[in-house]
Design an enzyme around this catalytic site. Sequence first.
Site, PDB file in Angstrom:
ATOM      1  N   CYS A 116      18.149  43.260  87.106  1.00  0.00           N
ATOM      2  CA  CYS A 116      18.293  41.821  87.319  1.00  0.00           C
ATOM      3  C   CYS A 116      17.364  41.357  88.444  1.00  0.00           C
ATOM      4  CB  CYS A 116      19.744  41.482  87.640  1.00  0.00           C
ATOM      5  SG  CYS A 116      20.079  39.711  87.677  1.00  0.00           S
ATOM      6  N   CYS A 117      17.381  42.110  89.559  1.00  0.00           N
ATOM      7  CA  CYS A 117      16.515  41.765  90.687  1.00  0.00           C
ATOM      8  C   CYS A 117      15.056  41.794  90.254  1.00  0.00           C
ATOM      9  CB  CYS A 117      16.696  42.756  91.841  1.00  0.00           C
ATOM     10  SG  CYS A 117      18.222  42.533  92.770  1.00  0.00           S
ATOM     11  N   CYS A 205      25.946  38.669  93.743  1.00  0.00           N
ATOM     12  CA  CYS A 205      25.692  39.914  94.462  1.00  0.00           C
ATOM     13  C   CYS A 205      25.811  39.747  95.974  1.00  0.00           C
ATOM     14  CB  CYS A 205      24.317  40.469  94.109  1.00  0.00           C
ATOM     15  SG  CYS A 205      24.207  40.967  92.390  1.00  0.00           S
ATOM     16  N   CYS A 227      16.421  44.422  97.181  1.00  0.00           N
ATOM     17  CA  CYS A 227      16.234  43.967  95.819  1.00  0.00           C
ATOM     18  C   CYS A 227      15.023  44.638  95.193  1.00  0.00           C
ATOM     19  CB  CYS A 227      16.074  42.458  95.779  1.00  0.00           C
ATOM     20  SG  CYS A 227      14.566  41.891  96.585  1.00  0.00           S
TER      21      CYS A 227
END
Lengths: 234, 547
Positions: A116-117, A205, A227
């Site tokens: 996702c990051c 998060c 990240c």
Amino acid sequence: MTVSSEPITGLVPGLEEKIAAAQALIAAHVKGGSTECVTCSFQAEDMIVLQIVRDLHPNVPVLFLDTGYHFAETYAYRDEMAAAWNLNVINLTPHQSVPEQEAQFGILNQTAPDQCCKLRKVEPLFAALANYEIWFTGMRREQAKSRAQLQALDHFTLPGGKQLLKISPLADWTTRDVWYYALEHGIPLLPLYDKGYSSIGCEPCTSLPSDPNDPRSGRWSGRKQECGIHIQAQ
Amino acid sequence: MPQEFSVLDEVPETTEPFEIEDFLAAEQQKDLLRFTTAGSVDDGKSTLIGRLLYDSRSVYEDQIKAVTRSHSGDASSIDFAQLTDGLRAEREQGITIDVAYRFFATAKRKFIIADTPGHEQYTRNMVTGASTADLAIVLVDARKGILTQSRRHAFIASLLGIRHVVAAINKMDLVDFSEEVFAQHRRDLFALAEKVEIPDLLCIPISALDGDNVVTRSDRTSWYDGPTLLEHLESVRIAEQLPQAPFRLPVQRVIRPHQHFRGFAGQIASGTIKPGDTIVALPSGQTSRVQSIHTFDGELESAFAPQSITLTLEDEIDISRGDLIAHKANTPASVSEFDSSLVWLHAEPFAANKTYLLKHASQTVKAQLSVTQRLNIETLEQQAAQTLALNEIGAVRVRTSRPLIVDPYRDNRITGSFILIDPANNATVGAGMVRRVSQSFEGQNTKSAAVLLVPQPEFVTALEKELLASGEDFVTTHIQKSEIWRTLLHANLIVLVHAPDHSQIEIVTLDETGEFNRQSLPQCHPKDILQKVKQMRKGADQDDRQF
């Protein structure tokens, strides 16, 4: 001999010198052109760096990673500050919108936060950074173990091979230095700090810190520290 | 008795309809005299101020009524002291004011009186009140002559650079308006003025209580042919040396509305500037020429103190808030050591080994001071001393953690003064006036910065701690690129480089020609390395450290 209120930054040993060094480091690299940029998550550190840079270069590009997952407070604060400081905010958006990504991959921040990051932060930022030569960040060593070796001045190589000068003027600042500076210079801060957050990223998060001595312990529920953007800093 | 009329009566009654705009425009035209009053308790200071306010019609009827002893309403029944103190009490409600600023105006001038209540903290108050004053009135009781207090007041007035002092010899009514008494005090006062270097002294025989020579000329002092106090206040020429003084513009703001305009805004502290003048920006030492001078009302051909202006320059040079712009031909000194006078303002005496905070112009730095002399207020002689107590005045040597851009106080009240703050409780403990600055700034950076190449990571950490503790400005990097170092050296930074490829510690500096100067060091203690860097710096600016 006007007797006025005294700067509190003078009360922290060494802070005056840190401020002077940060200002000198920034001033030495701000040419007012299109080669410099500031990345800004609108956390306190970034606001300080931004405040010093924009004093010299009001139109400096301010890169904001608009992941779509930020807190509503962060977006509101971004808009407020952008208006108040007349900032040249550049919102970096991922290829896919949040619904598109969730439709294709599910909720990645729960299943594969790294992925996702990568999609929502790392890739858009690296693509944008390719347009610049000098990159100012608000990173500090104290923020995480992964940042303990952070240099105030460093090279940063993008995946394509392009090299930037990455400048972290606050590298050796403490959290207290940051608060005192912001207070002294009347920089309004992201209201989420008042709720107990000490490091603020995307809402899913980011939780309240579990370890009071580790400001980033609320990030990714302790599953990861970075990240991915700043991994080279190690 | 003096006749009961006021100067305002001399203003012819106008039959024209009263136009507020005209009135305001006329008010704007009048110049402003700031003055302070100093006197011991019972010298009649309150009475004098009350008299000035009353005779110039600057108080309201109800305020007068409140302090009138009988119902006749004539001046003889008014308690002028209570009028002043009443106003003071009014102002003190709710907040503590050490210095009350009182405003009044006559047809010729506007006035601001810094009224400093004369209790035990008189010195502190006088310093605060007098620091912006053009003129000081020192009250002398005709029966007592010059007292320790009068000497102190005269000395402080001189110390604060107040060029005009009026000695109001008060209570002349109690010495039968004796010319001999006045002449004697006058002689003593001129002797004092010479001693403390007051360039303009005027002695006026007055009776604040009866009003003699305050606003109206007294017929009881026929032997006195000088002006009355108000006549003098209205006519004294405040020789504004500011426009002739060296040009100083402390930058309050950098104005950049768009990419094509970069202006430096501030209020001119002293001097005159015009387009084409060569300037130097401090502390960077970069030079340029003035392109234009902007104000709210448009561009100017020249500007002078105390105007507020925005300058644009021909070159793009780095100037930020807190910097100072000066004429290239006459630049202030950039020093971290200088001599100063210091008035101690706190009950806790000066401590020799303590680090104080020193606030100067728009900067605050750490400072260590050593007292060399203390003024004996009785004899006006300097005596050797190591400390200062409340209200004492001394000579000190000041050492600051970072260089300051200073002028001697007599040249510039803004760049020549500072205050001392106790970092423990944030109290203002002293007020200083720079006396002697060793050397003028040559437009060069006062520090030569250095690159430190260190192989061992643990040694880098140790050095960092050492640099931080000694108040050096430094950055860390592991980039080994000469252009990058050059930029940082020009920014006056110490560059701490982690260099695993080196076998020895190396110090790199820039010489006068801009070439790198490399020097290897054997393994040694971080303190030794710092010492070495400091030595190299000293070599670069040894002329700055004469004393």
